[in-house]
Design a protein around this motif. Sequence first.
Motif, short mmCIF file in Angstrom:
data_model
loop_
_atom_site.label_atom_id
_atom_site.label_comp_id
_atom_site.label_asym_id
_atom_site.label_seq_id
_atom_site.Cartn_x
_atom_site.Cartn_y
_atom_site.Cartn_z
N ARG A 42 0.88 -1.29 0.09
CA ARG A 42 -0.09 -0.01 -0.06
C ARG A 42 0.96 1.26 -0.06
N ARG A 43 1.89 1.44 0.89
CA ARG A 43 2.96 2.43 0.73
C ARG A 43 3.30 2.58 -0.57
N LYS A 44 3.80 1.58 -1.21
CA LYS A 44 4.35 1.68 -2.69
C LYS A 44 3.34 2.43 -3.60
N ILE A 45 2.16 1.82 -3.42
CA ILE A 45 1.04 2.58 -4.38
C ILE A 45 0.87 3.70 -4.07
N VAL A 46 0.88 4.15 -2.91
CA VAL A 46 0.36 5.55 -2.49
C VAL A 46 1.62 6.68 -2.71
N LEU A 47 2.86 5.91 -2.75
CA LEU A 47 3.96 6.99 -3.17
C LEU A 47 4.00 7.08 -4.70
N GLY A 48 3.64 6.06 -5.51
CA GLY A 48 3.43 5.83 -6.90
C GLY A 48 2.50 7.00 -7.26
N GLN A 50 -0.40 -1.24 -11.12
CA GLN A 50 0.44 -1.78 -11.18
C GLN A 50 1.87 -0.89 -11.25
N CYS A 51 1.70 0.21 -12.05
CA CYS A 51 2.67 1.38 -12.44
C CYS A 51 2.81 1.95 -11.17
N LYS A 52 1.81 2.50 -10.38
CA LYS A 52 2.11 3.22 -9.19
C LYS A 52 2.91 2.24 -8.23
N THR A 53 2.72 1.17 -8.10
CA THR A 53 3.53 0.24 -7.31
C THR A 53 4.76 0.23 -7.76
N ALA A 54 5.07 0.11 -8.84
CA ALA A 54 6.59 -0.08 -9.70
C ALA A 54 7.33 1.27 -9.08
N LEU A 55 6.52 2.38 -9.43
CA LEU A 55 7.16 3.54 -9.08
C LEU A 55 7.28 4.08 -7.65
N GLY A 56 6.33 3.67 -6.78
CA GLY A 56 6.54 3.72 -5.52
C GLY A 56 7.62 2.76 -4.87
N GLY A 57 7.75 1.44 -5.41
CA GLY A 57 8.76 0.74 -4.87
C GLY A 57 10.22 1.03 -5.19
N LEU A 58 10.18 1.87 -6.83
CA LEU A 58 11.46 2.11 -7.29
C LEU A 58 11.92 3.27 -6.49
N LEU A 59 10.86 4.43 -6.04
CA LEU A 59 11.41 5.66 -5.23
C LEU A 59 12.11 5.06 -4.00
N ILE A 60 11.36 4.19 -3.46
CA ILE A 60 11.83 3.72 -2.00
C ILE A 60 13.35 2.88 -2.28
N TYR A 93 -3.72 13.64 2.18
CA TYR A 93 -4.79 14.22 3.27
C TYR A 93 -5.80 13.18 3.45
N ARG A 94 -5.84 11.86 3.03
CA ARG A 94 -6.83 11.13 3.47
C ARG A 94 -6.10 10.43 4.77
N SER A 95 -7.07 10.13 5.80
CA SER A 95 -6.67 9.61 7.14
C SER A 95 -5.89 8.27 6.93
N HIS A 96 -6.28 7.51 6.32
CA HIS A 96 -6.00 6.10 6.15
C HIS A 96 -4.47 6.14 5.54
N ASP A 97 -4.47 6.88 4.84
CA ASP A 97 -3.10 7.11 4.12
C ASP A 97 -1.85 7.71 5.09
N ILE A 98 -2.42 8.64 5.74
CA ILE A 98 -1.70 9.31 6.89
C ILE A 98 -1.20 8.35 7.79
N ARG A 99 -2.30 7.51 8.35
CA ARG A 99 -1.83 6.59 9.28
C ARG A 99 -0.98 5.46 8.79
N LEU A 100 -1.05 5.13 7.32
CA LEU A 100 -0.27 4.24 6.98
C LEU A 100 1.25 4.66 7.11
N PHE A 101 1.56 5.93 7.01
CA PHE A 101 2.85 6.61 6.91
C PHE A 101 3.50 6.77 8.42
N LYS A 102 2.45 6.86 9.39
CA LYS A 102 2.78 7.39 10.58
C LYS A 102 4.07 6.77 11.09
#
Length: 173
Positions: A49-55, A108-118, A156-165
């Motif tokens: 989920r973190r990878k998808i959100v970052l992507g 799938q693309c968002k996951t790849a981008l987020g994973g690559l950024l990390i 801005y979404r609370s569940h995304d913010i909690r995911l990265f807390k």
Amino acid sequence: MATALARMERATETAKEAVRQVEIATQKAEVAARRLQKRTGWAKRDETRRKIVLGSQLLWMRDTGDAQTTAIVGLMLSHMKGLLRDGERELLDQIGTDKPPSHQQVTQCKTALGGLLIAIARQGENSGSFEAADDGPMLWSHLARDIGRVAIGELYRSHDIRLFKGWEITPNG
């Protein structure tokens, strides 16, 4: 003989108690193993989920940011594009066009981008460098970490913010 019989009865009782203790310990170990397996599943799901959100944030910043943000994210994406697999590269090119990919392909693309950024951010000194306009050479890992922090700060979404807390991109994971 009576003493030997008494000792044997005590030894039998001790053995029975030991067997009971082993059964209890086995049950506790099984429960702990199930909990660990469940937590591991949650951790893997959260990592994805973190990878998808970052992507997603990268694409959003590329498309809706101010001129400076768009330029910086564009620079990072152009570097990342060379590191993506062919299919993922094609998906990235299709996003935002008249013929967009399916929702599943975009994810799938968002996951790849987020994973690559990390991955780039965690490379540290081994990430390579590029010439920054005013500051001289800059590591890709520093740019990736900075972009990641900005992307996380814009959630801005609370569940995304909690995911990265309490989570941050660090060289050691």
